[in-house]
Design an enzyme around this catalytic site. Structure first.
Site, PDB file in Angstrom:
ATOM      1  N   GLU A   1     -24.575  23.512  32.819  1.00 35.32           N
ATOM      2  CA  GLU A   1     -24.382  21.819  33.182  1.00 35.32           C
ATOM      3  C   GLU A   1     -25.820  21.245  33.297  1.00 35.32           C
ATOM      4  O   GLU A   1     -25.964  20.214  32.816  1.00 35.32           O
ATOM      5  CB  GLU A   1     -23.668  22.234  34.629  1.00 35.32           C
ATOM      6  CG  GLU A   1     -22.793  22.589  34.310  1.00 35.32           C
ATOM      7  CD  GLU A   1     -21.563  23.413  33.841  1.00 35.32           C
ATOM      8  OE1 GLU A   1     -22.995  24.527  34.144  1.00 35.32           O
ATOM      9  OE2 GLU A   1     -20.772  24.245  33.464  1.00 35.32           O
TER      10      GLU A   1
ATOM     11  N   HIS B   1     -13.406  25.775  43.435  1.00 36.39           N
ATOM     12  CA  HIS B   1     -12.791  24.323  42.353  1.00 36.39           C
ATOM     13  C   HIS B   1     -11.928  23.385  43.110  1.00 36.39           C
ATOM     14  O   HIS B   1     -11.566  22.358  42.314  1.00 36.39           O
ATOM     15  CB  HIS B   1     -12.503  25.749  41.199  1.00 36.39           C
ATOM     16  CG  HIS B   1     -13.003  26.529  40.770  1.00 36.39           C
ATOM     17  ND1 HIS B   1     -13.444  27.372  40.610  1.00 36.39           N
ATOM     18  CD2 HIS B   1     -13.283  25.969  38.532  1.00 36.39           C
ATOM     19  CE1 HIS B   1     -14.712  28.314  39.811  1.00 36.39           C
ATOM     20  NE2 HIS B   1     -13.849  27.347  38.922  1.00 36.39           N
TER      21      HIS B   1
END
Lengths: 327, 324
Positions: free
Chosen positions: A61, A130
């Site tokens: 990322e 998450h």
């Protein structure tokens, strides 16, 4: 004629239309090309626009956020997908220290017209790493805009506005809403950033809410009207930074009461900012303390029952509005 | 007792904990041979050896990740992030791993880590050496966030942080690293995390702050006193846990509040303070809560003294509150 579309289809239309309209727009992220997105938001884009406009990236990322920022600085308009916004925390330095600051550091000579998009918040038993609502981290950062839409039509119109914006935009979707359906207008439209929408008019108590949990607030408003005779006015800011505070103030000055309902932790969440602005600008109008209904301040539990206890529920919203209304 | 500045008090705390507990280790960029860019670890490597005090590569994610692993095995790492502006590459490690480990392991794996890092502006450091990132960490369940304003507190709070079984972000206000001086005991002592200190007494307006701006609030209290306005200044010392009792006690007496911090205002930690007071003490309030904060721009290099909250802005806010 409006059509009924899923959120993922509305997002897909927004991406395709903007890529068609402006050749500088391109899409980049993990699995966005051949696999067509973890949630199928980029379906068909690789085939239609080719591999120069739709890039599969390594699982890094920080790397692809950084590439996107560089591309934006030299004139392209990247749309970066984070498979979930939880993973954006790996790219946090790129977003906070580079994307957000370049315009000011270059005295306005460089801009970073980039959109970071992806799903955030609870996603049913995906546990602590998450399930986070990351919007408060980004709403604190000068130089960023933060968008959290709640209906398919807004997902489309706000994404188009975000892509056309010359500043970095953090566009946080809900993983639980990609399949949610709603009416989407035909033809070209954009929804400006920084403009709230009154999702339900009312006279007795203002409820400020956004994103997926707005629908919980709307459900609660129905219960409150039917069972308690309390008519809530539900205001959806849609953009958390810039925040359409005037729309919130106008409602609170009418109802004299306010409850903020959002996903994510309460301590230092965006709700705190809303409460402070309301007490500051509507002090003489307030008839009751401003309530916040948020996630419980713990990492998101995995167990379904616990997850439901942690998230704002219809019951908790109803209780808060009744407390604020002294009824 | 010795007269120390904050750097010396931090050094003294690290020295005493390294001596006391063989599980304590200190590491980071330039902390070993060089003794730290601000000299907080000066001489510690020579005294305790390269296994206890060591230099790392320029990799903040690596530094924090290493600390997390060590702590999972029972050590008490005290990593240094050279400037808080550099902490973001480690953000995922801190938020997703360190803060959640105890919860995710059902309480079996603790994270007795203390991350020390200098925060704030006022040293002409520009964008990347001036930020105040406390709001991100205060928002994250599982972390404690401590920010001292003077040498005595710095030593006692740092020793408590190191001995604490949970992760602590220990934010050191670098603007007053050397300017803040005071008497500090030479022997080890602890101060409880989560207890505010009343640093000025007054009955008219409550001022809530922490770190470097405590000193601005004290200057403001002097100026205001000359105008017959008595400020009750609380140095929060720790943002998580928060001494809500002390805050509400003061607000119940004054009915007026000014919140001061350097970080940008929007979604800053001051919002949480204001929201809590508005929720729990609305009926005591005589006027809206005021916030004096950094402006909502990236940290400016040339205009930093206009950006940072100073005594003048604090007094102006107190006057607005008092005359509402």
């Amino acid at each position: 004629m409006p059509r009924t579309l899923q959120v993922r289809e509305a997002l897909n239309e927004a991406l395709a239309e903007e890529m068609e309209r402006d050749e500088r727009v391109f899409v980049m992220g993990e699995e966005v090309g051949h696999y067509q997105g973890a949630y199928k938001v980029t379906r068909g884009l690789l085939e239609r626009f080719g591999p120069r406009r739709v890039w599969d990236t390594p699982i890094n990322e920080g790397g692809f956020a950084g590439i996107g920022i560089g591309a934006a600085m030299v004139g392209l308009r990247p749309v970066i997908e984070f498979m979930t916004f939880n993973f954006s925390l790996v790219a946090f330095d790129q977003i906070v220290n580079n994307a957000a600051k370049i315009r000011q550091m270059s005295a306005g000579r460089l801009s970073v017209p980039i959109v970071f998009r992806g799903g955030g918040g609870a996603a049913r038993m995906l546990a602590a790493q998450h399930s986070q609502a990351t919007e408060p981290y980004y709403a604190h950062v000068p130089g960023l805009k933060v968008v959290v839409p709640s209906t398919p039509a807004e997902y489309k119109g706000l994404l188009k506005a975000s892509i056309r914006d010359d500043n970095p935009v953090v566009f946080i979707e809900s993983e639980l809403m990609y399949g949610a359906k709603g009416e989407v207008p035909d033809g070209e439209y954009v929804i400006p950033l920084g403009v709230a929408d009154v999702k339900r008019p009312g006279t007795d108590c203002t409820v400020v809410s956004w994103g997926r949990i707005l629908h919980t607030a709307l459900e609660a408003a129905e219960v409150l009207a039917k069972e308690h005779g309390i008519e809530c006015e539900v205001v959806d800011p849609r953009t958390l930074r810039p925040l359409d505070e005037q729309a919130i103030f106008a409602s609170v000055r009418k109802t004299n009461r306010c409850v903020v309902v959002h996903e994510g932790w309460r301590y230092g969440g965006v709700g705190a900012e809303v409460v402070d602005r309301v007490q500051s600008s509507c002090f003489d109008w307030l008839d009751a303390p401003v309530e916040r209904v948020c996630n419980v301040d713990v990492p998101q539990p995995y167990a379904r029952e616990l997850e439901e206890l942690v998230l704002p529920s219809v019951e908790r919203v109803v209780d808060a509005v009744r407390r604020a209304s002294y009824r | 007792m010795s007269v120390m500045n904050i750097i010396q008090a931090v050094h003294s705390a690290l020295d005493s904990e390294l001596a006391r507990d063989p599980d304590v280790v200190v590491f980071g960029e330039d902390v070993g041979r060089f003794g730290g860019v601000f000299r907080a670890t000066d001489g510690l490597q020579a005294k305790y050896g390269e296994d206890r005090v060591f230099d790392t590569p320029l990799s903040e994610a690596g530094i924090v990740g290493t600390a997390i692993g060590m702590a999972a095995y029972g050590m008490r790492p005290v990593p240094e992030i050279q400037f808080a502006d550099f902490i973001y590459p480690a953000f995922d490690q801190i938020v997703n791993e360190m803060a959640k480990m105890r919860y995710r392991s059902g309480g079996r794996i603790g994270q007795p880590v203390t991350i020390r890092t200098p925060v704030g502006g006022g040293i002409r450091g520009g964008h990347y050496h001036s930020q105040s990132p406390e709001a991100y960490f205060a928002h994250t369940p599982g972390l404690k966030v401590v920010c001292p304003s003077n040498p005595y507190d710095a030593k006692g709070l740092l020793i408590s942080a190191i001995r604490d079984d949970d992760p602590v972000l220990f934010l050191e206000p670098k603007r007053v690293y050397r300017a803040a001086r005071g008497e500090v005991p030479d022997e080890p002592y602890t101060l409880p995390l989560g207890k505010a200190a009343r640093v000025a007494e007054g009955e008219h307006v409550t001022v809530l702050t922490y770190g470097a701006t405590v000193h601005e609030a004290l200057k403001a209290a002097e100026i205001a006193r000359g105008e017959g306005l008595a400020l009750d200044v609380l140095d929060l010392r720790s943002l998580v846990p928060l001494d809500e009792e002390a805050i509400l006690e003061s607000v119940a007496r004054t009915g007026r509040v000014v919140i001061v911090h350097e970080a940008p205002r929007n979604c800053g930690f001051g919002a949480e303070l204001a929201a809590r007071i508005a929720e729990k003490a609305l009926l005591h309030l005589e006027c809206p809560i005021e916030r004096v904060a950094g402006f909502d721009t990236p940290f400016p290099y040339t205009l930093e003294m206009d950006y940072l909250p100073d005594a003048k802005r604090i007094v102006a806010a107190a006057r607005r509150a008092f005359s509402y």
